[in-house]
Design an enzyme around this catalytic site. Structure first.
Site, PDB file in Angstrom:
ATOM      1  N   ASP A 154       0.580  -1.225  -0.156  1.00 46.03           N
ATOM      2  CA  ASP A 154      -0.072   0.048  -0.013  1.00 46.03           C
ATOM      3  C   ASP A 154       0.748   1.246   0.031  1.00 46.03           C
ATOM      4  O   ASP A 154       1.870   1.284  -0.619  1.00 46.03           O
ATOM      5  CB  ASP A 154      -0.925   0.075   1.236  1.00 46.03           C
ATOM      6  CG  ASP A 154      -2.183   0.726   1.035  1.00 46.03           C
ATOM      7  OD1 ASP A 154      -2.373   1.912   0.774  1.00 46.03           O
ATOM      8  OD2 ASP A 154      -3.359  -0.185   0.854  1.00 46.03           O
ATOM      9  N   HIS A 186      -3.430   6.039   3.455  1.00 45.46           N
ATOM     10  CA  HIS A 186      -4.481   4.929   3.308  1.00 45.46           C
ATOM     11  C   HIS A 186      -3.857   3.476   4.053  1.00 45.46           C
ATOM     12  O   HIS A 186      -4.528   2.626   4.432  1.00 45.46           O
ATOM     13  CB  HIS A 186      -4.316   4.691   1.580  1.00 45.46           C
ATOM     14  CG  HIS A 186      -5.430   3.818   1.213  1.00 45.46           C
ATOM     15  ND1 HIS A 186      -5.010   2.654   1.037  1.00 45.46           N
ATOM     16  CD2 HIS A 186      -6.639   3.878   0.810  1.00 45.46           C
ATOM     17  CE1 HIS A 186      -6.040   1.731   0.543  1.00 45.46           C
ATOM     18  NE2 HIS A 186      -7.200   2.493   0.497  1.00 45.46           N
ATOM     19  N   SER A 388     -11.325  -1.153  -0.426  1.00 44.44           N
ATOM     20  CA  SER A 388     -10.144  -1.187   0.222  1.00 44.44           C
ATOM     21  C   SER A 388     -10.443  -1.613   1.652  1.00 44.44           C
ATOM     22  O   SER A 388      -9.367  -2.498   2.054  1.00 44.44           O
ATOM     23  CB  SER A 388      -9.472   0.010   0.206  1.00 44.44           C
ATOM     24  OG  SER A 388      -8.717   0.284  -0.924  1.00 44.44           O
TER      25      SER A 388
END
Length: 537
Positions: A154, A186, A388
């Site tokens: 990520d 994120h 996600s």
């Protein structure tokens, strides 16, 4: 939520008759003599580039031995940008793409396309609070993912107090000299959903597997953007180091447009390599479930979620309650079938809407989206929605089950899907249903059986078999590499045929409540999707 950059393929979705004429004419744009000679298989964006006469320089991924890559690069004047274990990312000079496609040593050419992050009482909804407390069966041990390594590929993972001491390695694949810090936010949010150790088991920011270890592999920049080649590099690194860090799960809460079959897609090939070593790869389905004006889109699963070797997860809207009765698939969650191969995806759904999680201090998401930040200072939390988040929930569940000695990629997939709770949507929208970690753990304790429960899950026996020896057993549940039969749930999968509650899929044709998909064409209530084109009344 960081949107995936729109390539030419996705731009075709919103054009009507003009788009149909342009996109349909791509192949015809090649001269007859060029079609007669060798031509490598190209990802759709590269086909469109050649068809439109675009001769600009580009970056592509080639597969093959390093000696083969060197020969191809030498003949075609390519610069090797990054070597991968199975090939390389190469820079193609202006005007050289057609010649590369005609090189007899080149089987397939894929663009080094952009991938991006794909942006909720979660633990109570999936029963993780019971599993963490050991309350899912009499005398059961608590399952928290202790000692299990989860590779989070990520934007990096910040060293937050809730993860302290369990980020056991951090690598940066965007910069060999980079420290792997999470400048976007994120990755930290995703890692927290998987493994944050909250104040107690009712803490809304407590992860599904709060004792699991995190292997942080940074592939996305401060904008949440990255390149396919870096993701492939990170996956192969995780495979090479799986024993050293006990990596049992790879989480890919990212994706890009599906531009070719999973068989040719180098990112999907990397997922398969991980799968073959016993690592469970969990990926997000994508956030392309509807158009801007709210119409459903079919075939929007992103890569690498199109891979049959990945557990592809759609997002569930829990309505903020722990009760499963009011849950529904989030409208933005991508629907199947997969665009090129017509596979039934997603595999299942999990909570993904308005998930409260860790906020990386100073990250882009925190600075540019204050409306998503809840609280302040050390108590600041970030609330994000998307597939996600749903993928991270499933990765945490896989880590918890791994602690219970559930081994093997197929065994894990079967357990998650078989114990999922039915959702009132077709499998191409909700997969097998909603993740139920408590029922999965209970099934492990019962040796593969399921007790009768108020969730409506029926008791069943499980058989593992091959194509030649496969026989239905118990209440009709069979799993093999060639097919699934879940007769009690009304789902049948055998030799490419699927039937479930009025849905039929056979030889590339799907029919379900007015929806038809055949040879790449979908029709539903006046909406047509064909070869990357969508038009609607």
């Amino acid at each position: 939520m960081s949107p995936i950059p729109r390539t030419a393929t996705f731009l075709c979705f919103t054009r009507l008759a003009l788009a149909a004429a342009l996109c349909a004419g791509v192949v015809a744009a090649f001269p007859a003599d060029a079609q007669a000679q060798h031509r490598a298989r190209l990802s759709r964006d590269l086909i469109e580039r050649l068809g439109s006469g675009d001769t600009a320089a580009t970056s592509v991924i080639l597969t093959g031995s390093q000696q083969r890559i060197d020969r191809i690069a030498g003949r075609n004047g390519l610069r090797i940008h990054k070597r991968l274990q199975t090939g390389a990312v190469v820079d193609v000079p202006a005007g050289a793409l057609a010649a590369l496609a005609a090189d007899v040593e080149v089987d397939a050419v894929s663009s080094n396309q952009a991938v991006a992050a794909q942006q909720d009482v979660t633990n109570q909804t999936i029963g993780a609070d019971l599993v963490q407390a050991g309350a899912w069966a009499p005398g059961a041990q608590a399952l928290t993912g202790a000692g299990i390594g989860v590779a989070v590929i990520d934007s990096g993972v910040a060293n937050m107090p809730e993860l302290r001491g369990r980020i056991i390695v951090s690598r940066d694949f965007t910069d060999d000299r980079g420290p792997g810090l999470d400048k976007h936010g994120h990755g930290t949010h995703v890692a927290g959903i998987i493994a944050a150790s909250g104040a107690n088991r009712f803490d809304l920011t407590r992860g599904v597997a709060p004792a699991a270890n995190i292997i942080s592999l940074r592939v996305l920049d401060e904008r949440g953007q990255g390149l396919t080649g870096d993701v492939i590099d990170a996956i192969d690194w995780a495979v090479a180091n799986r024993v050293r860090y006990n990596i049992r799960v790879i989480n890919l809460s990212l994706g890009g447009p599906a531009l070719q079959s999973y068989r040719d897609d180098p990112l999907c090939q990397a997922v398969e390599r991980a799968y073959r070593t016993g690592i469970v790869v969990v990926t997000s389905a994508g956030n392309y479930g509807k158009t801007a004006d709210g119409k459903r889109i079919y075939g929007g699963i992103t890569t690498p979620g199109i891979s049959p070797f990945a557990i592809t997860v759609g997002a569930l809207n829990t309505k903020g309650t722990p009760y499963r009765s009011d849950d529904e698939v989030a409208s933005y969650s991508s629907h199947g079938p997969t665009m090129m191969d017509h596979l039934v995806k997603p595999d299942l759904v999990a909570p993904g809407n308005k998930i409260l999680g860790l906020a990386a201090p100073g990250s882009t998401l925190v600075k540019e989206h204050p409306e998503l930040v809840i609280g302040n200072g050390r108590d600041a939390r970030l609330q994000l929605s998307g597939t996600s988040m749903a993928a991270a929930v499933v990765s945490g569940a896989v880590a918890a089950l791994a602690e219970a000695h559930v081994a093997g990629t197929e065994r894990t997939r079967w357990l998650l899907q078989r114990t999922s709770v039915r959702v009132q949507e077709a499998p191409i929208i909700a997969g097998s249903g909603s993740l139920a970690l408590d029922l999965a753990a209970e099934s492990v304790a019962l040796g593969g059986r399921l007790a009768n429960s108020e969730e409506g899950v029926l008791q069943a026996n499980v058989s593992f078999c091959t194509r030649d020896t496969c026989q239905v057993s118990g209440n009709g549940i069979v799993w093999s590499e060639d097919g699934i039969v879940w007769s009690e749930d009304g789902i049948v999968w055998s030799e490419g045929i699927v039937w479930s509650e009025g849905i039929v899929w056979s030889e590339g044709i799907v029919w379900s409540e007015g929806i038809v998909w055949s040879e790449g064409i979908v029709w539903s209530e006046g909406i047509v999707w064909s070869e990357g084109i969508v038009w609607s009344e």
